[in-house]
Scaffold this motif. Structure first.
Motif, PDB file in Angstrom:
ATOM      1  N   PRO A 181       0.829  -1.210   0.000  1.00 39.00           N
ATOM      2  CA  PRO A 181       0.000   0.000   0.000  1.00 39.00           C
ATOM      3  C   PRO A 181       0.862   1.259   0.000  1.00 39.00           C
ATOM      4  O   PRO A 181       1.964   1.264   0.555  1.00 39.00           O
ATOM      5  N   ASP A 182       0.358   2.332  -0.653  1.00 38.34           N
ATOM      6  CA  ASP A 182       1.081   3.619  -0.612  1.00 38.34           C
ATOM      7  C   ASP A 182       0.972   4.198   0.788  1.00 38.34           C
ATOM      8  O   ASP A 182      -0.064   4.083   1.427  1.00 38.34           O
ATOM      9  N   SER A 183       2.076   4.820   1.245  1.00 39.21           N
ATOM     10  CA  SER A 183       1.971   5.508   2.533  1.00 39.21           C
ATOM     11  C   SER A 183       1.644   6.970   2.269  1.00 39.21           C
ATOM     12  O   SER A 183       2.044   7.525   1.248  1.00 39.21           O
ATOM     13  N   ASN A 184       0.916   7.572   3.200  1.00 38.71           N
ATOM     14  CA  ASN A 184       0.546   8.972   3.017  1.00 38.71           C
ATOM     15  C   ASN A 184       1.354   9.827   3.987  1.00 38.71           C
ATOM     16  O   ASN A 184       0.966  10.039   5.129  1.00 38.71           O
TER      17      ASN A 184
END
Ligand code: SAM
Length: 302
Positions: A4-7
């Motif tokens: 998952p992309d981290s924000n």
């Protein structure tokens, strides 16, 4: 599986908050730096490294390289094990003049099996302020991932290099009811593991925490009796940086103590206190004096 992309944009306000915190002048900042992965640096550490007047470090080339990763360029003051005393005097003069100075080691936390303790001690003695900026340390990284933490651990650091002294150091630790943590160099890992097996026995769990936070990180857990075979099974197993974590001795009031008490009770029916303690010490391997005291208490209580 995709990752998952981290924000990270949510952390920007925190970075701003960190830069507005108070960083007093005339202070030595003891800064923990990564043990392999340059991203393992704290926001406060980054801020301190970018605002200080100078960075005292073990090896100026290593530190210049690390700071460059963060886009930071600073005056570097050598402070290694061969010049700690003189470096301390120099740093104290600068601190008295109002400077903010960071102290770092090549990797991890200064003063933990690394130079720095003498400087920190001298700065305290000079009545100046020391502030820790905690970061990575191999001992804590290894322990946290070992699964061997009970409520106590004992950090040994590097064992003596000579076999006799190493064995004597381990004999002293044999009865300690605390998880044991060692640092070791790759060229001594085999002999150290042999010594651990010989002195601490076959049954305890050992965890090899190798190349933590790096590309070839490996955490291997086995019994001490199987540790040498694991090291021999693959040449890579003996390479890189190691922390060794070993299960501690059983806690006092344990099965071992209960067994000593049971043996003493039988012997006390047949022989005087001194002889019972002496025989129990031979049978259990426990200290004669401690068993003598226990036998006296048992006798008194009838
Ligand atoms: N001050 C450092 C700290 O806070 O961890 C320790 C410095 S000591 C000179 C270096 C030793 O730490 C190595 O020989 C190894 O035992 C351990 N070590 C450092 N980095 C490590 C890593 N990435 N993985 C496993 N052990 C490491």
């Amino acid at each position: 599986m995709t990752q998952p992309d981290s924000n990270l944009s949510a952390t920007l306000p925190l970075m701003q908050e960190v830069s507005q915190q108070v960083y007093p002048a005339s202070t030595l900042y003891v800064v923990g730096t990564p043990i392999g992965n340059a991203a393992d640096i704290g926001l406060r550490a980054l801020n301190v490294l970018s605002l200080v007047d100078a960075v005292a470090c073990e090896d100026t080339r290593n530190t210049a390289h690390l700071l460059a990763r963060y886009g930071i360029s600073k005056e570097l003051i050598p402070a290694h094990e061969h010049n700690e005393r003189e470096a301390a005097e120099k740093l104290i003069r600068r601190l008295r003049g109002g400077a903010r100075i960071a102290l770092v080691s090549d990797a991890g936390t200064p003063a933990i099996s690394d130079p720095g303790a003498r400087i920190v001690d001298a700065v305290h003695a000079a009545g100046l302020r020391v502030m820790p900026v905690p970061g990575a340390s191999a001992v804590i990284g290894a322990l946290s991932a070992s699964g061997l933490v009970n409520d106590r651990f004992h950090f040994v650091g590097f064992l003596p290099a000579k076999a006799k002294q190493r064995e004597a150091a381990l004999v002293e630790l044999r009865k300690l009811p605390a998880t044991l943590v060692f640092y070791e160099a790759p060229h001594r890992i085999v002999e150290t593991v042999d010594a651990l097996h010989a002195v601490l026995g076959a049954e305890r769990q050992i965890v090899f925490a190798r190349e933590l936070t790096k590309l070839f990180e490996e955490i291997h857990r086995c019994r001490l009796s199987d540790a040498a075979a694991w090291l021999a099974a693959d040449a890579h197993h003996q390479k890189g940086e190691f922390v060794i974590v070993v299960e501690g001795a059983p806690a006092a009031g344990s099965a071992e103590d209960a067994e000593a008490e049971r043996i003493l009770a039988i012997l006390l029916e047949e022989c005087p206190v001194k002889q019972a303690a002496s025989l129990a010490a031979r049978i259990t391997g426990q200290k004669k004096n401690a068993l003598y005291d226990l036998a006296l208490r048992m006798k008194e209580q009838g």
